[in-house]
Design a protein around this motif. Structure first.
Motif, PDB file in Angstrom:
ATOM      1  N   ARG A  18       0.857  -1.161   0.043  1.00  0.00           N
ATOM      2  CA  ARG A  18      -0.032   0.005   0.016  1.00  0.00           C
ATOM      3  C   ARG A  18       0.783   1.246  -0.072  1.00  0.00           C
ATOM      4  NH1 ARG A  18      -3.390  -2.359   5.198  1.00  0.00           N
ATOM      5  NH2 ARG A  18      -5.136  -3.630   4.078  1.00  0.00           N
ATOM      6  N   VAL A  19       1.887   1.379   0.808  1.00  0.00           N
ATOM      7  CA  VAL A  19       2.451   2.520   1.036  1.00  0.00           C
ATOM      8  C   VAL A  19       3.521   2.815  -0.218  1.00  0.00           C
ATOM      9  CG1 VAL A  19       4.377   3.766   2.292  1.00  0.00           C
ATOM     10  CG2 VAL A  19       2.823   2.044   3.572  1.00  0.00           C
ATOM     11  N   VAL A  22       1.176   4.190  -3.135  1.00  0.00           N
ATOM     12  CA  VAL A  22       0.933   5.616  -2.720  1.00  0.00           C
ATOM     13  C   VAL A  22       2.215   6.639  -3.187  1.00  0.00           C
ATOM     14  CG1 VAL A  22       0.626   7.531  -1.183  1.00  0.00           C
ATOM     15  CG2 VAL A  22      -0.894   5.380  -1.144  1.00  0.00           C
ATOM     16  N   GLU A  25       2.258   6.650  -6.843  1.00  0.00           N
ATOM     17  CA  GLU A  25       1.131   7.549  -7.342  1.00  0.00           C
ATOM     18  C   GLU A  25       1.460   9.054  -7.062  1.00  0.00           C
ATOM     19  OE1 GLU A  25      -1.833   6.933  -8.755  1.00  0.00           O
ATOM     20  OE2 GLU A  25      -1.604   5.050  -8.933  1.00  0.00           O
ATOM     21  N   LYS A  26       2.314   9.418  -6.082  1.00  0.00           N
ATOM     22  CA  LYS A  26       2.587  10.661  -5.753  1.00  0.00           C
ATOM     23  C   LYS A  26       3.753  11.143  -6.442  1.00  0.00           C
ATOM     24  CE  LYS A  26      -0.113  12.667  -3.788  1.00  0.00           C
ATOM     25  NZ  LYS A  26      -1.404  13.251  -4.362  1.00  0.00           N
ATOM     26  N   SER A  70       0.378   1.038   7.796  1.00  0.00           N
ATOM     27  CA  SER A  70       0.065   1.659   6.308  1.00  0.00           C
ATOM     28  C   SER A  70      -0.802   2.618   6.251  1.00  0.00           C
ATOM     29  CB  SER A  70      -0.273   0.257   5.588  1.00  0.00           C
ATOM     30  OG  SER A  70      -1.489  -0.224   5.931  1.00  0.00           O
ATOM     31  N   TYR A  71      -2.054   2.603   6.942  1.00  0.00           N
ATOM     32  CA  TYR A  71      -3.243   3.391   6.706  1.00  0.00           C
ATOM     33  C   TYR A  71      -2.578   5.002   6.836  1.00  0.00           C
ATOM     34  CZ  TYR A  71      -7.058   0.366   5.656  1.00  0.00           C
ATOM     35  OH  TYR A  71      -7.874  -0.491   5.203  1.00  0.00           O
ATOM     36  N   CYS A  74      -0.006   6.225   4.291  1.00  0.00           N
ATOM     37  CA  CYS A  74      -0.999   6.559   3.068  1.00  0.00           C
ATOM     38  C   CYS A  74      -1.440   7.823   3.127  1.00  0.00           C
ATOM     39  CB  CYS A  74      -1.608   5.518   2.698  1.00  0.00           C
ATOM     40  SG  CYS A  74      -0.972   3.804   2.038  1.00  0.00           S
ATOM     41  N   GLU A  78      -0.405  11.499   1.176  1.00  0.00           N
ATOM     42  CA  GLU A  78      -1.609  12.047   0.413  1.00  0.00           C
ATOM     43  C   GLU A  78      -1.823  13.687   1.058  1.00  0.00           C
ATOM     44  OE1 GLU A  78      -4.564  13.404  -2.197  1.00  0.00           O
ATOM     45  OE2 GLU A  78      -2.841  11.767  -2.193  1.00  0.00           O
ATOM     46  N   LEU A 166      -7.507   6.189  -2.310  1.00  0.00           N
ATOM     47  CA  LEU A 166      -7.069   5.474  -1.396  1.00  0.00           C
ATOM     48  C   LEU A 166      -7.714   4.057  -1.085  1.00  0.00           C
ATOM     49  CD1 LEU A 166      -6.033   8.220   1.398  1.00  0.00           C
ATOM     50  CD2 LEU A 166      -4.514   6.515  -0.151  1.00  0.00           C
ATOM     51  N   VAL A 169      -6.021   1.546  -3.063  1.00  0.00           N
ATOM     52  CA  VAL A 169      -4.728   1.469  -2.496  1.00  0.00           C
ATOM     53  C   VAL A 169      -4.591   0.425  -1.358  1.00  0.00           C
ATOM     54  CG1 VAL A 169      -2.760   2.471  -1.217  1.00  0.00           C
ATOM     55  CG2 VAL A 169      -3.852   3.867  -2.931  1.00  0.00           C
TER      56      VAL A 169
END
Length: 224
Positions: A18-19, A22, A25-26, A70-71, A74, A78, A166, A169
Motif C-alpha cells: 500500500r505504502v 502511494v 502515485e505521488k 500503512s493507513y 498513506c 496524500e 485510497l 490502494v
C-alpha cells in the motif's frame, strides 16, 4: 523530498505494498528503502525494531516523522503531497464517503484471508481443529461474496466509483493476495475484472512484490 524518506518493507505484504503504491502515485521517486525477509525473520532485526518496536513491516520515516501503520503512512503522504502526482481522495462527497467506507473494510478482508492462509502457522498443532479451519473458510467465502456484490453495484471501475483512490490502494493488495493464493477467478467475475484492470497500472506494476515474480502462485484458496 523523497530522499528524506525511508521505507523498510517485506515482499508480498499488503500493508507494505500500500505504502509503495502511494509513493508511486505521488511521484515520490528515489526514497531510501530496504527489503527484509519474513521467512528469515529479518522483520525482527534491530534495524526494524528501532523504527517499529512491534517488529512489523512496513516501517516508514519522513524526516523525523515515523509512521508504521500503512493507513497512517498513506494518509500522511496524500495529505503532505495533495498537489503532486495523482489525487487519491475524491472531491465528490459521495465518492469520498464510499472511499472511506471501503478502505477501512479492506482490513476485514485482509484479516479473514490471513485467518485461513496462516491457520496452521499461527495455531499450535495440538490446538488445531478441522472445524475451526472450515469455519474460517466459510467466513472468508462470505466476505469475498460481499466484495463481489460491491463491485457489481459500483458506479465505476474502481472500489469507490469513477476514480482510483485510497480505497483501491488499500483493497487491491488484499485482492491480489487472494489470487496469489489460488483464488478462483471464475467464481467471482467482478472481482476478477477489477483485479485484471488494475494489475498493470503503473504504480501497482512497478511495486509488484518481487517474490511473486520469482515463484509460482500457490493453491491455498482453490476451494474458496
Amino acid at each position: 523530498m523523497a530522499k528524506e524518506m525511508t521505507l523498510l518493507w517485506g515482499s508480498g505484504s499488503p500493508p507494505c505494498w500500500r505504502v509503495m503504491i502511494v509513493l508511486e502515485e505521488k511521484n515520490l521517486k528515489g526514497y531510501n528503502q530496504k527489503l527484509f525477509s519474513f521467512e528469515k525473520g529479518e522483520h525482527k532485526s534491530s534495524q526494524v525494531m528501532e523504527m517499529n518496536p512491534r517488529g512489523q513491516l512496513p516501517a516508514f520515516k519522513h524526516n523525523n516523522h515515523v509512521l508504521n501503520e500503512s493507513y497512517a503512512a498513506c494518509f500522511y503522504l496524500e495529505s503532505q503531497y495533495q498537489s503532486q502526482g495523482n489525487k487519491l481522495i475524491p472531491e465528490c462527497p459521495a465518492e469520498k464517503a464510499m472511499m472511506y467506507q471501503r478502505m477501512f473494510e479492506a482490513n476485514t478482508l485482509g484479516q479473514k484471508t490471513v485467518d485461513v492462509i496462516y491457520y496452521n502457522w499461527r495455531v499450535p498443532e495440538a490446538e488445531r481443529h478441522d472445524s475451526a479451519l472450515k469455519r474460517n473458510k466459510e467466513t472468508l467465502t462470505a466476505e469475498i461474496k460481499l466484495w463481489e456484490g460491491y463491485m457489481q453495484k459500483a458506479s465505476g471501475p474502481f472500489v469507490a466509483g469513477k476514480n482510483f483512490s485510497l480505497a483501491d490502494v488499500m483493497v487491491f493488495p488484499s485482492v491480489a493476495y487472494l489470487y496469489r493464493s489460488g483464488f478462483c477467478e471464475e467464481r467471482y467475475p467482478k472481482l476478477a475484472a477489477y483485479y485484471n484492470s488494475l494489475k498493470d497500472r503503473s504504480s501497482i506494476k512497478t511495486s509488484w512484490p518481487p517474490t511473486w515474480l520469482e515463484s509460482p502462485a500457490q493453491d491455498l484458496l482453490k476451494d474458496i
